[in-house]
Design an enzyme around this catalytic site. Structure first.
Site, PDB file in Angstrom:
ATOM      1  N   GLU A 292       7.450  10.380  -8.226  1.00 37.27           N
ATOM      2  CA  GLU A 292       6.207  10.513  -9.001  1.00 37.27           C
ATOM      3  C   GLU A 292       5.060  10.976  -8.105  1.00 37.27           C
ATOM      4  O   GLU A 292       4.223  11.781  -8.516  1.00 37.27           O
ATOM      5  CB  GLU A 292       5.852   9.177  -9.676  1.00 37.27           C
ATOM      6  CG  GLU A 292       6.833   8.834 -10.790  1.00 37.27           C
ATOM      7  CD  GLU A 292       6.322   7.785 -11.780  1.00 37.27           C
ATOM      8  OE1 GLU A 292       6.821   7.778 -12.905  1.00 37.27           O
ATOM      9  OE2 GLU A 292       5.448   6.985 -11.421  1.00 37.27           O
TER      10      GLU A 292
ATOM     11  N   PHE B  37       1.088  -8.741 -10.946  1.00 36.86           N
ATOM     12  CA  PHE B  37       1.668  -8.821 -12.290  1.00 36.86           C
ATOM     13  C   PHE B  37       2.278 -10.189 -12.562  1.00 36.86           C
ATOM     14  O   PHE B  37       2.099 -10.759 -13.628  1.00 36.86           O
ATOM     15  CB  PHE B  37       2.748  -7.746 -12.454  1.00 36.86           C
ATOM     16  CG  PHE B  37       2.175  -6.372 -12.634  1.00 36.86           C
ATOM     17  CD1 PHE B  37       1.617  -5.997 -13.841  1.00 36.86           C
ATOM     18  CD2 PHE B  37       2.185  -5.457 -11.601  1.00 36.86           C
ATOM     19  CE1 PHE B  37       1.076  -4.727 -14.023  1.00 36.86           C
ATOM     20  CE2 PHE B  37       1.659  -4.178 -11.765  1.00 36.86           C
ATOM     21  CZ  PHE B  37       1.107  -3.820 -12.972  1.00 36.86           C
TER      22      PHE B  37
HETATM   23  C1  LIG Z   1       3.054   2.913  -5.682  1.00 39.36           C
HETATM   24  C2  LIG Z   1       3.796   1.961  -6.575  1.00 39.36           C
HETATM   25  C3  LIG Z   1       4.193   2.387  -7.833  1.00 39.36           C
HETATM   26  C4  LIG Z   1       4.883   1.508  -8.665  1.00 39.36           C
HETATM   27  N1  LIG Z   1       5.242   1.948  -9.910  1.00 39.36           N
HETATM   28  C5  LIG Z   1       5.835   1.087 -10.748  1.00 39.36           C
HETATM   29  C6  LIG Z   1       6.156   1.503 -12.084  1.00 39.36           C
HETATM   30  O1  LIG Z   1       5.908   2.645 -12.466  1.00 39.36           O
HETATM   31  N2  LIG Z   1       6.724   0.598 -12.920  1.00 39.36           N
HETATM   32  C7  LIG Z   1       7.006  -0.679 -12.507  1.00 39.36           C
HETATM   33  O2  LIG Z   1       7.485  -1.473 -13.299  1.00 39.36           O
HETATM   34  N3  LIG Z   1       6.746  -1.094 -11.257  1.00 39.36           N
HETATM   35  C8  LIG Z   1       6.163  -0.251 -10.377  1.00 39.36           C
HETATM   36  N4  LIG Z   1       5.875  -0.654  -9.098  1.00 39.36           N
HETATM   37  C9  LIG Z   1       6.330  -2.005  -8.650  1.00 39.36           C
HETATM   38  C10 LIG Z   1       5.415  -3.088  -9.144  1.00 39.36           C
HETATM   39  O3  LIG Z   1       4.078  -2.789  -8.793  1.00 39.36           O
HETATM   40  C11 LIG Z   1       5.815  -4.422  -8.513  1.00 39.36           C
HETATM   41  O4  LIG Z   1       7.165  -4.678  -8.792  1.00 39.36           O
HETATM   42  C12 LIG Z   1       4.964  -5.550  -9.044  1.00 39.36           C
HETATM   43  O5  LIG Z   1       3.610  -5.328  -8.715  1.00 39.36           O
HETATM   44  C13 LIG Z   1       5.406  -6.886  -8.479  1.00 39.36           C
HETATM   45  O6  LIG Z   1       4.560  -7.893  -8.949  1.00 39.36           O
HETATM   46  P1  LIG Z   1       4.267  -9.187  -8.073  1.00 39.36           P
HETATM   47  O7  LIG Z   1       3.405 -10.061  -8.898  1.00 39.36           O
HETATM   48  O8  LIG Z   1       5.528  -9.730  -7.549  1.00 39.36           O
HETATM   49  O9  LIG Z   1       3.489  -8.629  -6.810  1.00 39.36           O
HETATM   50  P2  LIG Z   1       2.147  -7.816  -6.734  1.00 39.36           P
HETATM   51  O10 LIG Z   1       1.814  -7.194  -8.041  1.00 39.36           O
HETATM   52  O11 LIG Z   1       2.294  -6.930  -5.557  1.00 39.36           O
HETATM   53  O12 LIG Z   1       1.055  -8.934  -6.455  1.00 39.36           O
HETATM   54  C14 LIG Z   1       0.995  -9.637  -5.249  1.00 39.36           C
HETATM   55  C15 LIG Z   1      -0.426 -10.122  -5.072  1.00 39.36           C
HETATM   56  O13 LIG Z   1      -0.480 -11.030  -3.977  1.00 39.36           O
HETATM   57  C16 LIG Z   1      -1.599 -10.734  -3.193  1.00 39.36           C
HETATM   58  N5  LIG Z   1      -1.342 -11.193  -1.834  1.00 39.36           N
HETATM   59  C17 LIG Z   1      -0.433 -10.746  -0.952  1.00 39.36           C
HETATM   60  N6  LIG Z   1      -0.497 -11.436   0.197  1.00 39.36           N
HETATM   61  C18 LIG Z   1      -1.481 -12.349   0.039  1.00 39.36           C
HETATM   62  C19 LIG Z   1      -2.025 -13.366   0.872  1.00 39.36           C
HETATM   63  N7  LIG Z   1      -1.561 -13.586   2.109  1.00 39.36           N
HETATM   64  N8  LIG Z   1      -3.031 -14.115   0.397  1.00 39.36           N
HETATM   65  C20 LIG Z   1      -3.503 -13.924  -0.866  1.00 39.36           C
HETATM   66  N9  LIG Z   1      -3.021 -12.989  -1.697  1.00 39.36           N
HETATM   67  C21 LIG Z   1      -2.017 -12.210  -1.256  1.00 39.36           C
HETATM   68  C22 LIG Z   1      -1.731  -9.212  -3.300  1.00 39.36           C
HETATM   69  O14 LIG Z   1      -3.017  -8.741  -2.958  1.00 39.36           O
HETATM   70  C23 LIG Z   1      -1.406  -9.000  -4.762  1.00 39.36           C
HETATM   71  O15 LIG Z   1      -2.534  -9.136  -5.558  1.00 39.36           O
HETATM   72  C24 LIG Z   1       5.189   0.184  -8.226  1.00 39.36           C
HETATM   73  C25 LIG Z   1       4.771  -0.236  -6.966  1.00 39.36           C
HETATM   74  C26 LIG Z   1       4.087   0.643  -6.147  1.00 39.36           C
HETATM   75  C27 LIG Z   1       3.643   0.175  -4.782  1.00 39.36           C
END
Ligand SMILES: Cc1cc2nc3c(=O)[nH]c(=O)nc-3n(C[C@H](O)[C@H](O)[C@H](O)COP(=O)(O)OP(=O)(O)OC[C@H]3O[C@@H](n4cnc5c(N)ncnc54)[C@H](O)[C@@H]3O)c2cc1C
Length: 443
Positions: free
Chosen positions: A170, A12
């Protein structure tokens, strides 16, 4: 000559940053997004994959589709290390130099050092986790359908979720809909009273952060769905077929799902400078890493000092809206950085909470607006459909939901399930006891 801004992580936060960078950076600058999966996973709907309500592909939107005609480049690759001094990222298949770096690598499960938790529980973070868990649940039902040993039946029909946060709640309500609504009706060898769903929460309350009135409604709803909620139930050890609570009580179960804690990505944990209690890098309100103004950390990876008075700084909750807001602010600040302009401060705003409790009930808290029940559930659906990226995904999910109201779920096991020690023991005893006699226990 143009500069190169590299964004790590296509979740995200990272994706939002890449989109915003394209808007704010001069055309000659290059934007490269690197992620180890080539899609954005819509995590709020992940529990519905485990319960067979949705097709896994319908909540995964490929990054190239989202990118459309935008300029930024995407590289599916795994980040292995980050060299902040050389301004270089080492990937599995090469190295990339950067002028500005945005780190949005997300988080992983946190096991609090509890013995056996990492080894023996089911993780629930990725699309693959949800698909594998779904197949395992069905595998347990297939075994229970013909297994006669009482103790074994109890263990394989006991499903434990550790963690009474939003995801755990959930997930367990989704499983309740599926197990009582589908399995107990279609598997002739399983009756509803045999299915045990247990939610374990270490603290005295579940759904921390939502108003008391809504919490009471949610608790009532969980009970009416046949879910046992145990608070102040601290998991102290896990094994291949059991979970130990508060150091004294042991519950046998072949399915223990871990949804109890979140810890920063290992690469983020190894960044220099301070980290918070969840391993997140502590960054300033412009989202810059201490001592490295050219490096921004966002989303689940960041504990950001915030200009907002309404939050306990540093560090907003690890949710998608925060990651997206971080992505936008970091992108604009990356542009300010290369242009030598003053930085923008990130300010956390609580956008409210929506928790679905199965097929027809939700609780919603947005500002002063608080409601629960069927209307809240319709609202939950509408919001999540709206937030899915792209009309195609919105239609696919809406059609899955509609089909689910007309037709039964889908119980086909798609992958060879992992070995189950309890089931193997029961099978060996059954074969030994039969001594070559035919077994007619298939229903
Ligand atoms: C089961 C579940 C349900 C959830 N429900 C909700 C909800 O209802 N509402 C809400 O707001 N939030 C929810 N969340 C939380 C939300 O998904 C996270 O807060 C959000 O995705 C964080 O965004 P981010 O960009 O920091 O990380 P992420 O979206 O996790 O993205 C990180 C990215 O980095 C990539 N990555 C990781 N390590 C490496 C590497 N070494 N090399 C290359 N790429 C890598 C991953 O594959 C991923 O694509 C939920 C999470 C989970 C697990």
């Amino acid at each position: 000559m143009g500069r190169r801004v590299v964004v790590l992580g296509g979740g995200f936060g990272g994706l939002q940053a890449a989109i915003e960078l394209e808007r704010v950076l001069p055309k000659e600058d290059e934007v490269l997004l690197v992620s180890d999966q080539n899609f954005l996973l819509f995590t709020p709907l992940l529990p519905q994959i485990a319960s067979s309500r949705l097709d896994p592909r319908h909540i995964a939107q490929t990054i190239r589709e989202i990118r459309g005609k935008r300029r930024f480049r995407f590289r599916r690759d795994t980040v292995q290390s980050i060299d902040l001094t050389a301004r270089r990222v080492v990937l599995a298949s090469g190295v990339v130099d950067y002028d500005v770096l945005i780190i949005g690598l997300g988080s992983r499960s946190h096991y609090f050092g509890i013995g056996g938790a990492r080894e023996y529980t089911w993780n629930f973070k990725t699309l693959e986790d949800a698909v594998v868990l779904r197949d395992h649940l069905l595998d347990m039902c297939e075994h229970a359908d013909h297994t006669t040993e009482e103790a074994v039946r109890r263990a394989i029909l006991t499903f434990v979720i550790v963690g009474g946060g939003y995801t755990g709640v959930e997930l367990i309500t989704e499983l309740s809909d599926f197990l009582f609504g589908y399995v107990a009706r279609r598997y002739r060898g399983i009756s509803a009273p045999e299915i045990r769903l247990l939610l374990l929460e270490a603290t005295p309350e579940i759904l921390r952060g939502i108003p008391e009135g809504l919490k009471a409604h949610a608790l009532q709803q969980l009970k009416s769905r046949g879910i046992e909620v145990r608070t102040s139930a601290k998991v102290t050890r896990c094994g291949e077929e059991y979970v130990e609570i508060n150091g004294s009580e042991t519950i046998r179960s072949a399915t223990i799902v871990w949804s109890a804690g979140v810890w920063a990505n290992a690469l983020v944990e190894s960044l220099p400078g301070p980290h918070d209690r969840a391993g997140r890098a502590v960054v300033n309100s412009s989202l810059q890493l201490e001592g490295h103004p050219e490096v921004f950390v966002i989303g689940d990876s960041a504990a950001a000092a915030t200009a907002s008075a309404s939050s306990s700084a540093p560090g907003a909750p690890q949710v998608a809206p925060v990651a997206m807001a971080h992505g936008e602010v970091a992108a604009r600040n990356a542009a300010h950085f290369v242009k030598g302009e003053p930085m923008e401060a990130y300010s956390y705003k609580n956008k409210g909470m929506l928790v679905s409790l199965g097929m027809d009930y939700a609780v919603v808290s947005i500002g002063r607006l608080q409601f629960s029940g069927y209307l809240a559930w319709l609202f939950w659906n509408a919001v999540h459909l709206y937030k899915l990226v792209g009309l195609k995904k919105q239609l696919e999910v809406a059609i899955d939901w509609m089909m689910g109201t007309v037709f039964p779920g889908d119980a086909s096991i798609l992958r060879r399930p992992r070995r189950c020690k309890i089931c193997e023991g029961a099978a060996a005893r059954a074969v030994g006891a039969a001594g070559g006699q035919s077994d007619a226990q298939s229903r």
